[in-house]
Design an enzyme around this catalytic site. Structure first.
Site, PDB file in Angstrom:
ATOM      1  N   LYS A 191      30.589  22.038  33.198  1.00  0.00           N
ATOM      2  CA  LYS A 191      31.509  23.000  32.309  1.00  0.00           C
ATOM      3  C   LYS A 191      32.438  22.052  31.622  1.00  0.00           C
ATOM      4  O   LYS A 191      32.579  22.498  30.481  1.00  0.00           O
ATOM      5  CB  LYS A 191      32.303  23.745  33.286  1.00  0.00           C
ATOM      6  CG  LYS A 191      31.330  24.948  33.845  1.00  0.00           C
ATOM      7  CD  LYS A 191      31.960  25.997  35.178  1.00  0.00           C
ATOM      8  CE  LYS A 191      31.023  26.306  36.112  1.00  0.00           C
ATOM      9  NZ  LYS A 191      30.431  25.092  36.813  1.00  0.00           N
ATOM     10  N   HIS A 209      21.620   4.608  -0.752  1.00  0.00           N
ATOM     11  CA  HIS A 209      22.368   3.221  -0.263  1.00  0.00           C
ATOM     12  C   HIS A 209      23.603   2.909  -0.911  1.00  0.00           C
ATOM     13  O   HIS A 209      24.083   1.795  -0.969  1.00  0.00           O
ATOM     14  CB  HIS A 209      21.311   1.880  -0.588  1.00  0.00           C
ATOM     15  CG  HIS A 209      20.133   2.010  -0.745  1.00  0.00           C
ATOM     16  ND1 HIS A 209      19.453   1.754   0.570  1.00  0.00           N
ATOM     17  CD2 HIS A 209      18.919   2.611  -1.326  1.00  0.00           C
ATOM     18  CE1 HIS A 209      17.824   2.033   0.538  1.00  0.00           C
ATOM     19  NE2 HIS A 209      17.833   2.529  -0.676  1.00  0.00           N
ATOM     20  N   GLU A 214      39.445  12.581   8.903  1.00  0.00           N
ATOM     21  CA  GLU A 214      39.069  11.482  10.174  1.00  0.00           C
ATOM     22  C   GLU A 214      38.839  12.151  11.209  1.00  0.00           C
ATOM     23  O   GLU A 214      37.916  11.489  12.121  1.00  0.00           O
ATOM     24  CB  GLU A 214      40.168  10.515   9.686  1.00  0.00           C
ATOM     25  CG  GLU A 214      39.916   9.640   8.474  1.00  0.00           C
ATOM     26  CD  GLU A 214      41.492   8.995   8.395  1.00  0.00           C
ATOM     27  OE1 GLU A 214      41.312   7.765   8.809  1.00  0.00           O
ATOM     28  OE2 GLU A 214      42.384   9.289   7.820  1.00  0.00           O
ATOM     29  N   ASN A 267      47.050  10.208   3.535  1.00  0.00           N
ATOM     30  CA  ASN A 267      45.933   9.936   4.184  1.00  0.00           C
ATOM     31  C   ASN A 267      45.051  11.215   4.626  1.00  0.00           C
ATOM     32  O   ASN A 267      45.632  12.183   4.954  1.00  0.00           O
ATOM     33  CB  ASN A 267      46.521   9.343   5.620  1.00  0.00           C
ATOM     34  CG  ASN A 267      46.952   7.972   5.325  1.00  0.00           C
ATOM     35  OD1 ASN A 267      46.640   7.080   4.328  1.00  0.00           O
ATOM     36  ND2 ASN A 267      47.840   7.357   6.186  1.00  0.00           N
ATOM     37  N   SER A 311      52.145   8.158   5.629  1.00  0.00           N
ATOM     38  CA  SER A 311      52.268   7.199   6.701  1.00  0.00           C
ATOM     39  C   SER A 311      53.493   6.849   6.881  1.00  0.00           C
ATOM     40  O   SER A 311      54.571   7.175   6.193  1.00  0.00           O
ATOM     41  CB  SER A 311      51.541   5.721   5.698  1.00  0.00           C
ATOM     42  OG  SER A 311      52.237   4.600   6.404  1.00  0.00           O
ATOM     43  N   LYS A 360      51.255   6.202   0.758  1.00  0.00           N
ATOM     44  CA  LYS A 360      50.083   6.832   1.357  1.00  0.00           C
ATOM     45  C   LYS A 360      50.159   8.074   1.507  1.00  0.00           C
ATOM     46  O   LYS A 360      50.841   8.766   1.777  1.00  0.00           O
ATOM     47  CB  LYS A 360      50.037   6.084   2.743  1.00  0.00           C
ATOM     48  CG  LYS A 360      49.681   4.545   2.709  1.00  0.00           C
ATOM     49  CD  LYS A 360      48.397   4.296   2.152  1.00  0.00           C
ATOM     50  CE  LYS A 360      47.181   4.633   3.057  1.00  0.00           C
ATOM     51  NZ  LYS A 360      47.047   3.776   4.329  1.00  0.00           N
TER      52      LYS A 360
HETATM   53  N1  ARG Z   1      31.937  26.273  41.299  1.00  0.00           N
HETATM   54  C1  ARG Z   1      30.369  26.175  41.485  1.00  0.00           C
HETATM   55  C2  ARG Z   1      29.920  25.752  40.304  1.00  0.00           C
HETATM   56  O1  ARG Z   1      30.536  25.587  39.384  1.00  0.00           O
HETATM   57  C3  ARG Z   1      29.981  27.331  41.859  1.00  0.00           C
HETATM   58  C4  ARG Z   1      28.696  27.347  42.825  1.00  0.00           C
HETATM   59  C5  ARG Z   1      29.170  26.895  44.102  1.00  0.00           C
HETATM   60  N2  ARG Z   1      28.084  26.944  44.974  1.00  0.00           N
HETATM   61  C6  ARG Z   1      28.110  26.485  46.088  1.00  0.00           C
HETATM   62  N3  ARG Z   1      27.109  26.651  46.902  1.00  0.00           N
HETATM   63  N4  ARG Z   1      28.950  25.560  46.528  1.00  0.00           N
HETATM   64  O2  ARG Z   1      28.748  25.123  40.214  1.00  0.00           O
END
Ligand code: ARG
Length: 467
Positions: free
Chosen positions: A317, A148, A282, A277, A269, A275
């Site tokens: 991605k 705590h 952080e 920091n 700072s 300061k």
């Molecule tokens: N750029 C697409 C992805 O990253 C690849 C697959 C695309 N496939 C399709 N049938 N359009 O998912």
């Protein structure tokens, strides 16, 4: 489709900005696919050789940043194939035989995740090593342990640092687990229903270093569980790093004064000349938000998707790459800071001299003398209040005071319990903070780092030509 896609739609659907960095994996996958096509008689030896040399040239172009993305290159897969046809002509147009970008992108991403899993494991091990080195110096450095955020009992700085070692060890375990889940080849699943052509999937798996083949083509092209797992492992690792960062931020405050960052790892700072920091800490703490966000983004993208591939999956991605990059950078920065942070052991010792930290030791002492724990707890509570009333510290109560609190206190013995170093040494159970036990844990910790490095080497060794 006969008519041309609207340029605005093209711009909206392109993913080359995100998936460009999969070029090495994409080329490795294509080279393996082409070799297999030749082995099963779908490419001639000459065609496969042309494709392979074209792909190697393209790899060199990426290496030297000479590869030029053309406006029509929707993603990395189309870009590489377009360039291959430019370089080698007709054989290049056979590369995509019995393959879809759906199983191709899943393959590329799994290869990428495997490599990054191994890198993250090594980065975590490097931070573990930094913690271990500092812990070795501080087996007998005493500071208060907190619950705590209130002073609770005596621990050592080594024990404190090794707590983070344990968290990271679980992170390493999760990454190893994730690596195993990534280690499944989707190629051969085609768009969703595999192919009528006689592919040799096992051969491609061996060549690319995949341990297993996906068992269901519909699942294989729509499965991003491995990406969720990797982002999850990153999120939890970042939570650990942010806890470490927060503690060091706290410790470097004037109020605590337990730690100081060297000038090389702090910032000033622009307004206040006095300061210093802890900005890098952080930012480690702050970036956890992005990584936790990536996990939520991925899960939300997958939720409710029907089988099999849907374009939504392309959105995996950006979040995954950012989560992995951020975690790798934060692991490296945290290791750097652990190596250079200066600990003020005198300030820690001063804080640990608070005799209240030994109150539980007195309870244990009474328990040894036959007092029931609840009763012992009550008696020591009474002693704490008596000391407070008198305006003195717990260790200033005299043997006579203890005798009036309870005859079983063993007045003479109890007043010897308030030495923090001896308190530390008394906590010698397995997993406890005594210097002797921490010595054992340090030996174990070193062996675990070695085991992680060995595991990564063996995982990389089975990784085929894709590196
Ligand atoms: N750029 C697409 C992805 O990253 C690849 C697959 C695309 N496939 C399709 N049938 N359009 O998912």
């Amino acid at each position: 489709m006969a008519a041309r896609t609207d340029p605005a739609v093209e711009a909206f659907t392109t993913s080359i900005g995100a998936d460009y960095r999969l070029h090495a994996e994409d080329i490795a996958g294509s080279r393996a696919h082409a070799r297999m096509l030749r082995a099963v008689g779908l490419l001639s030896a000459a065609e496969q050789r042309a494709i392979d040399s074209g792909l190697r040239s393209i790899a060199a172009e990426f290496e030297s940043s000479a590869f030029i993305v053309e406006p029509g290159d929707e993603d990395i897969h189309t870009a590489v194939e377009r360039r291959l046809v430019e370089l080698v002509g007709e054989p290049g147009r056979k590369l995509h035989t019995a393959r879809s970008r759906n199983d191709q992108v899943a393959t590329d991403l799994r290869l990428w995740c495997k490599r990054r899993c191994r890198e993250l494991m090594l980065a975590a091990a490097a931070l573990q090593e930094a913690l271990l080195e500092r812990a070795r110096e501080h087996r007998r450095t005493i500071l208060p342990g907190y619950t705590h955020l209130q002073r609770a009992q005596v621990v050592s700085l080594a024990h404190h640092l090794l707590a983070y070692f344990e968290m990271l060890d679980r992170d390493v375990g999760r990454l190893a687990d994730c690596h195993r889940r990534c280690d499944v080849l989707p190629l051969g699943s085609g768009a969703l229903a595999s192919t009528t052509l006689p592919l040799d999937r096992r051969r491609v798996a061996t060549e690319l270093g995949f341990a297993a083949l996906s068992a269901n083509s519909l699942d294989a092209v729509g499965d991003r569980d491995f990406a969720v797992e990797l982002s999850g492992a990153c999120a939890l690792c970042m939570v650990h790093l942010s806890r470490l960062a927060e503690e060091l931020v706290l410790w470097s405050s004037t109020e605590f004064g337990f730690a100081e960052l060297p000038d090389s790892h702090a910032t000033g700072s622009s307004l206040m000349p006095q300061k210093k920091n802890p900005d890098p800490l952080e930012l480690v703490r702050g970036r956890v938000g992005r990584v936790v966000g990536a996990q939520v983004a991925l899960l939300t993208t997958l939720k409710g998707l029907p089988l099999a591939y849907n374009r939504d999956l392309q959105e995996d991605k950006a979040s995954l790459f950012d989560a992995v990059d951020t975690t790798a950078a934060c692991l490296a920065m945290a290791a750097d800071i652990v190596r250079v942070v200066q600990f003020d052991t005198a300030a820690m010792a001063a804080a640990a001299a608070d005799p209240g930290l030994m109150a539980t030791d007195v309870v244990d002492h009474l328990v040894r003398r036959g007092v029931a724990f609840r009763e012992a707890h009550r008696l020591v509570g009474r002693a704490v209040r008596a000391a407070a009333r008198r305006g003195c510290a717990l260790d200033e109560l005299t043997p006579a005071d203890w005798a009036t609190i309870d005859g079983r206190a063993g007045e003479a013995a109890v007043v010897t319990l308030f030495d923090p170093a001896r308190s530390l040494a008394r906590h010698g159970l397995e997993g406890g903070p005594s210097p002797r036990e921490v010595g054992r844990q340090l030996t174990r910790a070193r062996a675990r780092i070695a085991a992680t490095r060995k595991l990564v080497t063996s995982l990389a060794g089975t990784h085929g030509r894709a590196g």
